[in-house]
Scaffold this motif. Structure first.
Motif, PDB file in Angstrom:
ATOM      1  N   TRP A  93       0.851  -1.193   0.000  1.00 32.61           N
ATOM      2  CA  TRP A  93       0.000   0.000   0.000  1.00 32.61           C
ATOM      3  C   TRP A  93       0.883   1.238   0.000  1.00 32.61           C
ATOM      4  O   TRP A  93       1.697   1.427   0.892  1.00 32.61           O
ATOM      5  CB  TRP A  93      -0.912  -0.007   1.221  1.00 32.61           C
ATOM      6  N   GLN A  94       0.700   2.066  -1.033  1.00 33.56           N
ATOM      7  CA  GLN A  94       1.483   3.294  -1.151  1.00 33.56           C
ATOM      8  C   GLN A  94       0.580   4.505  -0.991  1.00 33.56           C
ATOM      9  O   GLN A  94      -0.471   4.608  -1.620  1.00 33.56           O
ATOM     10  CB  GLN A  94       2.187   3.359  -2.509  1.00 33.56           C
ATOM     11  N   ARG A  95       0.996   5.408  -0.132  1.00 34.26           N
ATOM     12  CA  ARG A  95       0.337   6.709  -0.006  1.00 34.26           C
ATOM     13  C   ARG A  95       1.440   7.727   0.189  1.00 34.26           C
ATOM     14  O   ARG A  95       2.165   7.682   1.173  1.00 34.26           O
ATOM     15  CB  ARG A  95      -0.695   6.755   1.116  1.00 34.26           C
ATOM     16  N   GLY A 140      -6.579  -4.913   5.017  1.00 31.28           N
ATOM     17  CA  GLY A 140      -6.074  -3.557   4.831  1.00 31.28           C
ATOM     18  C   GLY A 140      -5.275  -3.034   6.001  1.00 31.28           C
ATOM     19  O   GLY A 140      -4.889  -1.863   6.018  1.00 31.28           O
ATOM     20  N   LEU A 146      -1.128  -1.203  -4.116  1.00 30.09           N
ATOM     21  CA  LEU A 146      -2.359  -0.423  -4.101  1.00 30.09           C
ATOM     22  C   LEU A 146      -1.992   1.016  -3.762  1.00 30.09           C
ATOM     23  O   LEU A 146      -1.308   1.270  -2.771  1.00 30.09           O
ATOM     24  CB  LEU A 146      -3.334  -0.979  -3.064  1.00 30.09           C
ATOM     25  N   HIS A 185      -5.181   6.680  -0.599  1.00 23.80           N
ATOM     26  CA  HIS A 185      -5.891   6.490   0.661  1.00 23.80           C
ATOM     27  C   HIS A 185      -7.233   5.800   0.396  1.00 23.80           C
ATOM     28  O   HIS A 185      -7.981   6.188  -0.495  1.00 23.80           O
ATOM     29  CB  HIS A 185      -6.108   7.837   1.348  1.00 23.80           C
ATOM     30  N   GLN A 212      -6.265   0.536   0.451  1.00 23.88           N
ATOM     31  CA  GLN A 212      -5.867  -0.629   1.249  1.00 23.88           C
ATOM     32  C   GLN A 212      -7.059  -1.481   1.659  1.00 23.88           C
ATOM     33  O   GLN A 212      -6.924  -2.680   1.891  1.00 23.88           O
ATOM     34  CB  GLN A 212      -5.078  -0.185   2.489  1.00 23.88           C
ATOM     35  N   GLY A 226      -8.596  -3.538  -1.913  1.00 21.32           N
ATOM     36  CA  GLY A 226      -7.719  -4.289  -2.804  1.00 21.32           C
ATOM     37  C   GLY A 226      -8.346  -5.562  -3.330  1.00 21.32           C
ATOM     38  O   GLY A 226      -8.046  -6.000  -4.443  1.00 21.32           O
TER      39      GLY A 226
END
Length: 231
Positions: A86-88, A99, A116, A119, A122, A125
């Protein structure tokens, strides 16, 4: 109430700790959470409190702590499974299927996990991963899925192509891509984006280089390759 000094003297102090089930969780993390000191009594050891502390270790999903007299503590760990990345912004984490962030320590072991982006991504997905499971020949080419306006997904392929998916009927859109690629080599062309949001048409945008070649009247690289293969 039995005093700790009496139980230790009687041979009930913890002499061994048996660990099982852990892969990502380190032995140090487990022993630190157990808080066992030299001479700690097995009889007076609070297994419930130990389970609570162990449950806060990021990779731990479930844990059992059993006392095996006269002096052994047995700890069984069930770990969470790495489901996706998970990238933010600049932050990248390993997450489970719910998540929940497991770890921010991401290395090459997780290179095959889908990333993913955004915001809220997650928690959703499963939507895109379930759809991709139906088209494994496409799944292996997808490196990331970006949630757009909390409504739909863009898929980022390993060769730089972006697939803009519709809000609904994602399975049909992905199946169409697989069919077009099998029949026309769509994903081998010099394409930057394939827009699948409209049911009655597919919009394709060339890369800047391919657009310049087309403007100059030069065939795109994909067309040249196919022409060469046909001769």
């Amino acid at each position: 109430m039995v005093s700790e000094s009496l139980t230790s003297a009687a041979g009930f102090q913890i002499a061994a700790v048996k660990l099982s089930g852990q892969k990502e969780t380190t032995e140090f993390e487990i022993l630190e959470a157990l808080e066992i000191q030299q001479g700690t009594s097995l009889a007076l050891f609070d297994a419930s409190a130990a389970r609570e502390r162990l449950s806060h270790i990021p990779w731990v999903d479930a844990v059992s702590v059993q006392k095996l007299y006269p002096g052994t503590l047995q700890v069984r760990i069930d770990e969470r499974e790495a489901y996706a990345l998970w990238q933010r912004g600049d932050l990248l984490s390993v997450i489970d299927s719910k998540g929940k962030v497991i770890s921010d320590d991401v290395d090459g072991r997780y290179a095959n996990l889908l990333m993913l982006i955004g915001h809220g991504a997650q928690y959703r997905g499963g939507e895109v991963l379930d759809a991709l499971d139906a088209v494994p020949e496409l799944r292996v080419r997808v490196r990331a899925a970006r949630l757009v306006s909390d409504r739909r997904w863009d898929l980022l392929l390993e060769n730089g192509i972006t697939l803009r998916l519709p809000e609904k009927d994602v399975a049909r859109a992905l199946a169409d891509v697989v069919t077009m690629d099998a029949e026309n080599g769509l994903l081998a062309r010099d394409i930057a984006m394939i827009d699948l949001r409209l049911q009655d048409r597919v919009v394709v945008r060339l890369t800047d280089e391919a657009a310049l070649r087309r403007k100059a009247g030069t065939p795109d690289a994909g067309a040249r390759r196919r022409s060469g293969a046909d001769t």
